[in-house]
Design an enzyme around this catalytic site. Sequence first.
Site, mmCIF file in Angstrom:
data_model
loop_
_atom_site.group_PDB
_atom_site.id
_atom_site.type_symbol
_atom_site.label_atom_id
_atom_site.label_comp_id
_atom_site.label_asym_id
_atom_site.label_seq_id
_atom_site.Cartn_x
_atom_site.Cartn_y
_atom_site.Cartn_z
ATOM 1 C CB THR A 109 16.049 47.203 -32.226
ATOM 2 O OG1 THR A 109 14.662 47.025 -32.455
ATOM 3 C CG2 THR A 109 16.410 48.655 -32.445
ATOM 4 C CB SER B 131 12.961 39.344 -30.248
ATOM 5 O OG SER B 131 12.359 40.360 -29.475
ATOM 6 C CE1 TYR C 249 14.064 48.436 -35.319
ATOM 7 C CE2 TYR C 249 13.446 50.686 -34.807
ATOM 8 C CZ TYR C 249 13.543 49.361 -34.446
ATOM 9 O OH TYR C 249 13.115 48.965 -33.218
ATOM 10 C CD GLU D 57 6.922 35.996 -4.981
ATOM 11 O OE1 GLU D 57 6.791 34.938 -4.354
ATOM 12 O OE2 GLU D 57 7.991 36.338 -5.514
ATOM 13 C CE LYS E 266 10.559 47.067 -25.327
ATOM 14 N NZ LYS E 266 10.504 46.814 -26.776
ATOM 15 C CB THR F 186 13.811 45.180 -26.467
ATOM 16 O OG1 THR F 186 12.970 45.744 -27.466
ATOM 17 C CG2 THR F 186 15.177 45.827 -26.520
ATOM 18 C CG ASP F 187 9.379 43.697 -29.217
ATOM 19 O OD1 ASP F 187 9.591 44.717 -28.540
ATOM 20 O OD2 ASP F 187 9.031 43.728 -30.408
#
Length: 308
Positions: free
Chosen positions: A14, A59, A27, A279, A163, A92-93
Amino acid sequence: MTSNRIVVLGTGGTIAGRGAPGADMGYVAGQIGVGELLAGIPELAGVPVATEQVAQIDSKDMAFGVWQALAARCAHWLAQADVAGIVITHGTDTLEETAWFLQRVLAPARPVVITCAMRPATALVPDGPQNLVDAFAVARHPGAQGVTAVCAGVVHGAAEVRKLHPYRLDAFGSGDAGPLAYVEAGRLRRLRAWPQGSAEAALLDRLARTREWPWVEIVTNQAGAGARTVDALVAAGVRGLVAAGTGNGSLNSEMEQALLRAMDRGVRVVRSTRCLDGEVIGQPGDRLPAHPLTPVKARVDLLLELLG
Ligand code: ASP
């Protein structure tokens, strides 16, 4: 020789997106060249820079071939004495997967800083230019090292970055580990140590020669999960499975049995968690080994292990 050159590797995203003037949705990502992105930022004028367009993609379409090219170009530039650090522009993906992949493969002693944007370059107020300025601040920071991600003034380590939001400008988090640092008016306020690690020298070579990557999938535990997905993947030839378990990596009994059968047939299996923080804490005698990172990063580790 002074090391002050910053290398900027473009991969799309992006941050390089183009859309209707002023719009921040609708976009197309990966349209504007990395040189053009930098040319519009007066704050970066005067910094010695080299740029390369390694890829020009959204991405979500990140491919192993791009990872191979990116690792090779980073290794090339990190071997140049005058290079202080590398900045990578990325969507960002899948940024968190690329970050962990590069940290595992390069474990660089100098900074490799991945940055991005949530609004295209043609938006009314794009966030890419400020993110680039902040990424440069990290890449030029004395003593910085390892692979980090910079977005909205926050610096995340490769192991923790994730993300969290599909739209918000500050779209990333580091879970309960917290961010590594903040960039405030060009100054770094560091909270934690830089990413550490040691690169396996042979791994880069092996990567350069790899034509076919091992098939590794993530299977999620969920209500109604059974054995079918795992059995089908094993029958189709999968080589590695990451089980994204519930809570502390817990798994539906049928799914767990299917994963154990898969292991007996030589499929590499690890157990991570769907939880956003924390975790998996493994217990003595666990047959399905616990993995401390998120499912997508556990998958990167399995891919690299199977490449070996
Ligand atoms: N789909 C875009 C990408 O990952 C999203 C972004 O960059 O924010 O390339």
